[in-house]
Design a protein around this motif. Structure first.
Motif, PDB file in Angstrom:
ATOM      1  N   LYS A 194       0.813  -1.223   0.000  1.00 25.60           N
ATOM      2  CA  LYS A 194       0.000   0.000   0.000  1.00 25.60           C
ATOM      3  C   LYS A 194       0.849   1.277   0.000  1.00 25.60           C
ATOM      4  CE  LYS A 194      -4.064  -1.902   2.425  1.00 25.60           C
ATOM      5  NZ  LYS A 194      -3.590  -3.274   2.656  1.00 25.60           N
ATOM      6  N   TRP A 195       1.890   1.281   0.821  1.00 33.95           N
ATOM      7  CA  TRP A 195       2.706   2.490   0.903  1.00 33.95           C
ATOM      8  C   TRP A 195       3.506   2.707  -0.371  1.00 33.95           C
ATOM      9  CZ3 TRP A 195       2.851   6.952   2.919  1.00 33.95           C
ATOM     10  CH2 TRP A 195       4.035   7.713   2.968  1.00 33.95           C
ATOM     11  N   HIS A 198       1.169   4.110  -2.911  1.00 35.85           N
ATOM     12  CA  HIS A 198       0.832   5.494  -2.561  1.00 35.85           C
ATOM     13  C   HIS A 198       1.957   6.458  -2.957  1.00 35.85           C
ATOM     14  CE1 HIS A 198      -1.118   8.733  -0.287  1.00 35.85           C
ATOM     15  NE2 HIS A 198       0.085   9.059   0.148  1.00 35.85           N
ATOM     16  N   GLU A 213      -4.923  11.614   2.591  1.00 37.22           N
ATOM     17  CA  GLU A 213      -3.653  11.872   3.275  1.00 37.22           C
ATOM     18  C   GLU A 213      -3.212  10.596   3.999  1.00 37.22           C
ATOM     19  OE1 GLU A 213      -1.710  14.798   6.691  1.00 37.22           O
ATOM     20  OE2 GLU A 213      -3.542  15.427   5.636  1.00 37.22           O
ATOM     21  N   THR A 214      -1.969  10.211   3.771  1.00 39.31           N
ATOM     22  CA  THR A 214      -1.471   8.926   4.280  1.00 39.31           C
ATOM     23  C   THR A 214      -0.051   9.098   4.791  1.00 39.31           C
ATOM     24  OG1 THR A 214      -2.816   7.784   2.607  1.00 39.31           O
ATOM     25  CG2 THR A 214      -1.108   6.490   3.698  1.00 39.31           C
ATOM     26  N   ASN A 216       3.311   6.784   6.743  1.00 40.30           N
ATOM     27  CA  ASN A 216       3.759   5.428   7.037  1.00 40.30           C
ATOM     28  C   ASN A 216       4.450   5.297   8.395  1.00 40.30           C
ATOM     29  OD1 ASN A 216       6.157   6.744   6.310  1.00 40.30           O
ATOM     30  ND2 ASN A 216       7.082   4.857   5.518  1.00 40.30           N
ATOM     31  N   LYS A 236      -3.976   0.954   8.861  1.00 39.62           N
ATOM     32  CA  LYS A 236      -4.050  -0.155   7.907  1.00 39.62           C
ATOM     33  C   LYS A 236      -2.699  -0.849   7.783  1.00 39.62           C
ATOM     34  CE  LYS A 236      -7.561   1.813   4.804  1.00 39.62           C
ATOM     35  NZ  LYS A 236      -7.848   2.171   3.391  1.00 39.62           N
ATOM     36  N   THR A 238       0.277  -2.391   5.805  1.00 36.97           N
ATOM     37  CA  THR A 238       0.730  -2.096   4.442  1.00 36.97           C
ATOM     38  C   THR A 238       0.564  -3.300   3.517  1.00 36.97           C
ATOM     39  OG1 THR A 238       2.987  -2.676   5.084  1.00 36.97           O
ATOM     40  CG2 THR A 238       2.395  -0.345   5.143  1.00 36.97           C
ATOM     41  N   LEU A 294       0.069   1.847   8.248  1.00 28.40           N
ATOM     42  CA  LEU A 294      -0.107   3.193   7.723  1.00 28.40           C
ATOM     43  C   LEU A 294      -1.199   3.899   8.517  1.00 28.40           C
ATOM     44  CD1 LEU A 294      -0.523   2.408   3.899  1.00 28.40           C
ATOM     45  CD2 LEU A 294       1.572   3.179   5.001  1.00 28.40           C
ATOM     46  N   GLN A 296      -4.183   6.616   7.715  1.00 28.76           N
ATOM     47  CA  GLN A 296      -4.844   7.199   6.547  1.00 28.76           C
ATOM     48  C   GLN A 296      -6.062   8.015   6.947  1.00 28.76           C
ATOM     49  OE1 GLN A 296      -6.952   4.861   3.189  1.00 28.76           O
ATOM     50  NE2 GLN A 296      -4.897   5.274   2.390  1.00 28.76           N
ATOM     51  N   GLN A 297      -6.208   9.140   6.298  1.00 32.70           N
ATOM     52  CA  GLN A 297      -7.365  10.011   6.480  1.00 32.70           C
ATOM     53  C   GLN A 297      -8.662   9.229   6.281  1.00 32.70           C
ATOM     54  OE1 GLN A 297      -7.376  12.972   3.401  1.00 32.70           O
ATOM     55  NE2 GLN A 297      -9.529  13.505   3.667  1.00 32.70           N
ATOM     56  N   GLU A 406      -7.572   1.761  -2.265  1.00 31.55           N
ATOM     57  CA  GLU A 406      -6.630   0.659  -2.399  1.00 31.55           C
ATOM     58  C   GLU A 406      -6.587   0.165  -3.835  1.00 31.55           C
ATOM     59  OE1 GLU A 406      -5.688  -3.528  -0.029  1.00 31.55           O
ATOM     60  OE2 GLU A 406      -7.127  -2.088   0.753  1.00 31.55           O
TER      61      GLU A 406
END
Length: 452
Positions: A194-195, A198, A213-214, A216, A236, A238, A294, A296-297, A406
């Motif tokens: 995921k990161w 992103h 907005e994310t 790590n 979440k 990753t 992570l 995440q907003q 995602e």
């Protein structure tokens, strides 16, 4: 050149003789190949529309049975293809259900080969005979599952079931050897991080607006800061899947209380609260590695009755290697769940079932289609290897802004449980095979360039 022909075997032909239809008569053919097997041949013309191969040559090539297949003529060699190997794990000793619970999914996938013109088989790392360049492949015919000895394939479609399996040393070595030593394209080779996704998308100016907005680095200060900006946030993993390990954190300012919603490994929805964020995290994140998470907003999503709605979009590459939208559906959250996954009580709906107004349907479909193709092309540009399909989870907020949650390189297929999505189910399978045809043709014509 490329043509779709029926390949037949005939006993009365001389050894290494083939009969070629007039439509490819202008090609000087000196040899015939199937997968990685190749033999010299004597080609003669005939007036039919099929390719007829002598029984001895048919058996040497290890063509599994007569059927419709593409033929590619390049530099004097007639290639039969594609021969597609589907790489997976979890094989059983049963020929009726060789891959356990996933046998039904794979039987549907392999049955699609006849509609496209291909031979497909399942194999694992232990089914390879490296010394003679053959494999014991599981094929699905009108009589059911059977095992056939086949050459190494033109392309491999990676369908490993999970990240843990993917990290197994033998499986990783098999993938590397096939690609490096045999120049076999291996598509959908790994699960997305995921990161990593992103970060790669953040450098695309036309995609940034879709990204919540994310961060790590999970710290108390970071969580507090995001909770002061947004009504809630998500923690979440990753490398997570199925919504497991995801936590929704809410701060109620009137009560001065923090809440965490999540589901257990038994798929039970839970609610935890505390007046201390540190105490809350200590309870819910015990035995979990925060460095693998992570922040995440949180996005306040559209709601239908008491359920919030998000959207799954599948994209595939087609027969010319172009990204297309192959399926689209809405997912409604189950009672008390923070995700729309089916294992948490989520319900699948078609877009028209969510939006009754035709103009609204069209606007949502257009918005989802545009974003998914744009992001598919960006991921394809930035990620190594051959990517043939992606599953996206999108959300639409109360202001009708679209958000990407995602991207999945091996998307689940729960949306196809819906009876009105059977055509899309068939299309996603068909497109995977058509992309394999595309990769096969390109590898035959330019074996070095396809990897550049």
């Amino acid at each position: 050149m490329k043509a779709l022909l029926q390949v037949k075997c005939r006993e009365d032909l001389r050894d290494h003789q083939i009969l070629v239809p007039f439509q490819i008569s202008n090609m000087a053919i000196e040899s015939v190949a199937f997968g990685t097997h190749q033999f010299p041949c004597r080609a003669s013309l005939h007036s039919g529309y099929s390719l007829i191969v002598s029984k001895s040559l048919f058996e040497k090539l290890l063509v599994p049975y007569e059927g419709n297949i593409h033929v590619f003529v390049h530099e004097g060699t007639l290639h039969l293809g594609p021969l597609i190997g589907i790489f997976t794990a979890g094989f059983t000793s049963s020929i009726i259900r060789p891959i356990g619970e996933r046998s039904l999914f794979f039987s549907k996938l392999l049955a699609t080969e006849r509609k496209v013109g291909a031979y497909m088989f399942l194999f694992g790392a232990n089914h390879i005979n490296w010394d003679d360049g053959t494999m014991e492949g599981f094929m699905f015919t009108e009589q059911g599952w059977c095992k056939k000895t086949v050459p190494f394939p033109h392309v491999v479609y990676d369908r490993l079931p999970n990240r843990r399996t993917e990290r197994h040393r033998l499986l990783a070595e098999t993938r590397e050897k096939m690609q490096k030593d045999y120049a076999i394209p291996w598509f959908n080779p790994g699960f997305f991080n995921k990161w990593d996704i992103h970060q790669k998308l953040m450098i695309e100016e036309n995609i940034v607006d879709y990204l919540p907005e994310t961060h790590n680095e999970v710290t108390i200060d970071k969580i507090e800061k995001l909770l002061s900006k947004f009504p809630f946030i998500y923690l979440k993993p990753t490398n997570g899947s199925l919504g497991l390990g995801v936590f929704k954190i809410i701060y109620n300012r009137e009560e001065e209380t923090y809440y965490a919603r999540y589901k257990t490994e038994e798929f039970v929805n839970k609610l935890q609260r505390s007046t201390s964020l540190e105490a809350l995290l200590s309870h819910i994140m015990k035995n979990r590695d925060l460095s693998a998470y992570l922040i995440q907003q949180g996005i306040p999503l559209l709601k239908l009755e008491e359920s919030f709605v998000d959207f799954r979009v599948h994209t595939n590459k087609d027969e010319i290697g172009k990204w297309v939208v192959s399926a689209m559906a809405a997912k409604l959250s189950g009672k008390g769940s923070i995700t729309t996954h089916a294992n948490s009580g989520g319900i699948i709906k078609t877009i028209p079932e969510i939006f009754s107004d035709a103009n609204e349907q069209e606007a949502v479909i257009s918005k989802l289609s545009h974003a998914s193709i744009l992001i598919s092309e960006a991921i394809d540009t930035h990620m190594p290897g051959f990517i043939g399909e992606i599953g996206f989870d999108f959300g639409i907020d109360k202001d009708h802004r679209l958000w990407l949650f995602e991207a999945n390189s091996k998307p689940g297929r729960s949306i196809f449980y819906h009876p009105k999505l059977r055509n899309e189910d068939n299309l996603t399978r068909k497109l995977s095979i058509e992309y394999a045809v595309y990769l096969t043709e390109n590898t035959i014509k330019n074996p070095g360039g396809v990897f550049s």
